[in-house]
Design a protein around this motif. Structure first.
Motif, PDB file in Angstrom:
ATOM      1  N   ALA A 183     -20.814  30.118   1.790  1.00  0.00           N
ATOM      2  CA  ALA A 183     -21.837  30.766   2.775  1.00  0.00           C
ATOM      3  C   ALA A 183     -22.544  30.428   3.861  1.00  0.00           C
ATOM      4  CB  ALA A 183     -22.663  31.946   2.018  1.00  0.00           C
ATOM      5  N   SER A 184     -22.800  29.143   3.654  1.00  0.00           N
ATOM      6  CA  SER A 184     -23.847  28.310   4.310  1.00  0.00           C
ATOM      7  C   SER A 184     -23.639  26.976   4.244  1.00  0.00           C
ATOM      8  CB  SER A 184     -25.157  28.649   3.969  1.00  0.00           C
ATOM      9  OG  SER A 184     -25.471  27.926   2.902  1.00  0.00           O
ATOM     10  N   ASP A 185     -24.153  26.188   5.411  1.00  0.00           N
ATOM     11  CA  ASP A 185     -24.145  24.918   5.317  1.00  0.00           C
ATOM     12  C   ASP A 185     -24.573  24.177   4.254  1.00  0.00           C
ATOM     13  OD1 ASP A 185     -23.482  25.459   8.085  1.00  0.00           O
ATOM     14  OD2 ASP A 185     -24.849  23.982   9.032  1.00  0.00           O
ATOM     15  N   SER A 186     -25.525  24.721   3.816  1.00  0.00           N
ATOM     16  CA  SER A 186     -26.627  24.236   2.769  1.00  0.00           C
ATOM     17  C   SER A 186     -25.632  24.215   1.360  1.00  0.00           C
ATOM     18  CB  SER A 186     -27.903  24.951   2.408  1.00  0.00           C
ATOM     19  OG  SER A 186     -28.796  24.738   3.449  1.00  0.00           O
ATOM     20  N   GLU A 187     -24.706  25.265   1.146  1.00  0.00           N
ATOM     21  CA  GLU A 187     -23.836  25.455   0.168  1.00  0.00           C
ATOM     22  C   GLU A 187     -23.008  24.204  -0.078  1.00  0.00           C
ATOM     23  OE1 GLU A 187     -21.949  29.195  -0.879  1.00  0.00           O
ATOM     24  OE2 GLU A 187     -23.863  29.964  -0.787  1.00  0.00           O
ATOM     25  N   VAL A 188     -22.414  23.885   1.272  1.00  0.00           N
ATOM     26  CA  VAL A 188     -21.509  22.751   1.312  1.00  0.00           C
ATOM     27  C   VAL A 188     -22.067  21.428   1.017  1.00  0.00           C
ATOM     28  CG1 VAL A 188     -19.850  21.634   2.888  1.00  0.00           C
ATOM     29  CG2 VAL A 188     -20.041  24.225   3.245  1.00  0.00           C
ATOM     30  N   LEU A 189     -23.137  21.170   1.551  1.00  0.00           N
ATOM     31  CA  LEU A 189     -23.805  20.041   1.321  1.00  0.00           C
ATOM     32  C   LEU A 189     -24.081  19.979  -0.289  1.00  0.00           C
ATOM     33  CD1 LEU A 189     -25.807  19.764   4.599  1.00  0.00           C
ATOM     34  CD2 LEU A 189     -23.916  18.413   3.943  1.00  0.00           C
ATOM     35  N   ARG A 190     -24.883  21.066  -0.895  1.00  0.00           N
ATOM     36  CA  ARG A 190     -25.224  20.996  -2.166  1.00  0.00           C
ATOM     37  C   ARG A 190     -24.139  20.860  -3.094  1.00  0.00           C
ATOM     38  NH1 ARG A 190     -28.803  25.168  -0.642  1.00  0.00           N
ATOM     39  NH2 ARG A 190     -27.151  26.679  -1.457  1.00  0.00           N
ATOM     40  N   ASP A 191     -22.968  21.260  -2.926  1.00  0.00           N
ATOM     41  CA  ASP A 191     -21.734  20.992  -3.615  1.00  0.00           C
ATOM     42  C   ASP A 191     -21.221  19.777  -3.605  1.00  0.00           C
ATOM     43  OD1 ASP A 191     -19.674  21.965  -5.243  1.00  0.00           O
ATOM     44  OD2 ASP A 191     -18.105  22.040  -3.432  1.00  0.00           O
ATOM     45  N   LEU A 192     -21.362  19.079  -2.451  1.00  0.00           N
ATOM     46  CA  LEU A 192     -20.891  17.452  -2.071  1.00  0.00           C
ATOM     47  C   LEU A 192     -21.874  16.540  -3.024  1.00  0.00           C
ATOM     48  CD1 LEU A 192     -20.405  17.345   1.778  1.00  0.00           C
ATOM     49  CD2 LEU A 192     -18.640  16.947  -0.069  1.00  0.00           C
ATOM     50  N   ILE A 193     -23.165  16.995  -2.945  1.00  0.00           N
ATOM     51  CA  ILE A 193     -23.995  16.195  -3.713  1.00  0.00           C
ATOM     52  C   ILE A 193     -23.931  16.336  -5.134  1.00  0.00           C
ATOM     53  CG2 ILE A 193     -26.555  16.129  -4.667  1.00  0.00           C
ATOM     54  CD1 ILE A 193     -27.190  16.829  -1.621  1.00  0.00           C
ATOM     55  N   ARG A 194     -23.487  17.566  -5.693  1.00  0.00           N
ATOM     56  CA  ARG A 194     -23.122  17.800  -7.054  1.00  0.00           C
ATOM     57  C   ARG A 194     -22.161  17.164  -7.528  1.00  0.00           C
ATOM     58  NH1 ARG A 194     -25.116  23.079  -6.258  1.00  0.00           N
ATOM     59  NH2 ARG A 194     -23.089  23.744  -5.488  1.00  0.00           N
ATOM     60  N   GLU A 247     -20.860  14.420  -6.184  1.00  0.00           N
ATOM     61  CA  GLU A 247     -21.266  13.032  -6.308  1.00  0.00           C
ATOM     62  C   GLU A 247     -22.066  12.574  -7.354  1.00  0.00           C
ATOM     63  OE1 GLU A 247     -21.382   8.993  -4.799  1.00  0.00           O
ATOM     64  OE2 GLU A 247     -19.925  10.803  -4.481  1.00  0.00           O
ATOM     65  N   GLN A 248     -22.832  13.494  -7.907  1.00  0.00           N
ATOM     66  CA  GLN A 248     -23.664  13.272  -9.029  1.00  0.00           C
ATOM     67  C   GLN A 248     -22.544  13.221 -10.037  1.00  0.00           C
ATOM     68  OE1 GLN A 248     -26.242  16.506  -8.494  1.00  0.00           O
ATOM     69  NE2 GLN A 248     -28.154  14.919  -8.091  1.00  0.00           N
ATOM     70  N   MET A 249     -21.705  14.061 -10.117  1.00  0.00           N
ATOM     71  CA  MET A 249     -20.957  14.027 -11.471  1.00  0.00           C
ATOM     72  C   MET A 249     -19.853  12.805 -11.326  1.00  0.00           C
ATOM     73  SD  MET A 249     -17.816  16.856 -12.351  1.00  0.00           S
ATOM     74  CE  MET A 249     -18.987  18.198 -12.763  1.00  0.00           C
ATOM     75  N   ILE A 270     -18.256   7.478 -13.578  1.00  0.00           N
ATOM     76  CA  ILE A 270     -18.399   5.796 -13.397  1.00  0.00           C
ATOM     77  C   ILE A 270     -19.137   5.319 -14.285  1.00  0.00           C
ATOM     78  CG2 ILE A 270     -18.688   3.926 -11.762  1.00  0.00           C
ATOM     79  CD1 ILE A 270     -17.785   6.054  -9.363  1.00  0.00           C
ATOM     80  N   GLU A 271     -20.367   5.635 -14.620  1.00  0.00           N
ATOM     81  CA  GLU A 271     -21.145   5.043 -15.400  1.00  0.00           C
ATOM     82  C   GLU A 271     -20.492   5.086 -16.906  1.00  0.00           C
ATOM     83  OE1 GLU A 271     -24.015   2.671 -16.527  1.00  0.00           O
ATOM     84  OE2 GLU A 271     -23.688   3.295 -14.605  1.00  0.00           O
ATOM     85  N   SER A 272     -20.143   6.337 -17.373  1.00  0.00           N
ATOM     86  CA  SER A 272     -19.421   6.411 -18.557  1.00  0.00           C
ATOM     87  C   SER A 272     -18.056   5.607 -18.653  1.00  0.00           C
ATOM     88  CB  SER A 272     -18.982   7.938 -18.635  1.00  0.00           C
ATOM     89  OG  SER A 272     -18.532   7.879 -19.851  1.00  0.00           O
ATOM     90  N   ILE A 273     -17.472   5.419 -17.539  1.00  0.00           N
ATOM     91  CA  ILE A 273     -16.083   4.477 -17.940  1.00  0.00           C
ATOM     92  C   ILE A 273     -16.568   3.130 -17.920  1.00  0.00           C
ATOM     93  CG2 ILE A 273     -14.440   3.715 -16.473  1.00  0.00           C
ATOM     94  CD1 ILE A 273     -14.074   6.445 -15.459  1.00  0.00           C
ATOM     95  N   ARG A 274     -17.677   2.755 -17.128  1.00  0.00           N
ATOM     96  CA  ARG A 274     -18.238   1.295 -17.086  1.00  0.00           C
ATOM     97  C   ARG A 274     -18.823   1.139 -18.552  1.00  0.00           C
ATOM     98  NH1 ARG A 274     -21.528   1.662 -12.888  1.00  0.00           N
ATOM     99  NH2 ARG A 274     -20.306   0.541 -11.653  1.00  0.00           N
ATOM    100  N   ASN A 275     -19.586   1.947 -19.072  1.00  0.00           N
ATOM    101  CA  ASN A 275     -20.047   1.677 -20.276  1.00  0.00           C
ATOM    102  C   ASN A 275     -19.033   1.469 -21.508  1.00  0.00           C
ATOM    103  OD1 ASN A 275     -22.745   1.823 -19.902  1.00  0.00           O
ATOM    104  ND2 ASN A 275     -22.929   4.014 -20.047  1.00  0.00           N
ATOM    105  N   GLU A 276     -17.754   2.455 -21.469  1.00  0.00           N
ATOM    106  CA  GLU A 276     -16.759   2.370 -22.303  1.00  0.00           C
ATOM    107  C   GLU A 276     -16.117   1.216 -22.037  1.00  0.00           C
ATOM    108  OE1 GLU A 276     -15.514   4.229 -24.638  1.00  0.00           O
ATOM    109  OE2 GLU A 276     -17.567   5.740 -24.457  1.00  0.00           O
ATOM    110  N   LEU A 277     -16.016   0.461 -20.872  1.00  0.00           N
ATOM    111  CA  LEU A 277     -15.438  -0.982 -20.414  1.00  0.00           C
ATOM    112  C   LEU A 277     -16.089  -1.964 -21.346  1.00  0.00           C
ATOM    113  CD1 LEU A 277     -14.414  -0.413 -16.848  1.00  0.00           C
ATOM    114  CD2 LEU A 277     -12.805  -0.561 -18.906  1.00  0.00           C
TER     115      LEU A 277
END
Length: 83
Positions: free
Chosen positions: A26-37, A39-41, A46-53
């Motif tokens: 519905a807004s620019d902010s929603e798009v950006l917050r979704d991108l941030i979420r 990227e955080q995931m 990546i960190e989990s895979i690194r730890n497993e390796l």
């Protein structure tokens, strides 16, 4: 919530507007917050895979291909999420 002001390129603005045009945001902010979420995931995965390796390095050699190893890690992580 903290309010932020950002500057984007014309191309980035067009992309954001295209995402909003899909009706998923519905807004620019929603798009950006979704991108941030996302990227955080991604960083968490990546960190989990690194730890497993790192753990796997300590267990020695395997006959599995890198793709098989990655699929095993993904399956284990999905099983952890489903619990």
């Amino acid at each position: 919530m903290i309010k932020k002001s950002i500057t984007v390129t014309d191309q980035q603005e067009q992309w954001i507007q295209a995402q909003m045009a899909t009706g998923n945001y519905a807004s620019d902010s929603e798009v950006l917050r979704d991108l941030i979420r996302k990227e955080q995931m991604r960083n968490t995965q990546i960190e989990s895979i690194r730890n497993e390796l790192i753990k796997a390095e300590g267990r020695g050699f395997t006959d599995k291909t890198p793709e098989e190893i990655m699929q095993d890690v993904i399956k284990r992580k999905q099983a952890d999420v489903e619990l």
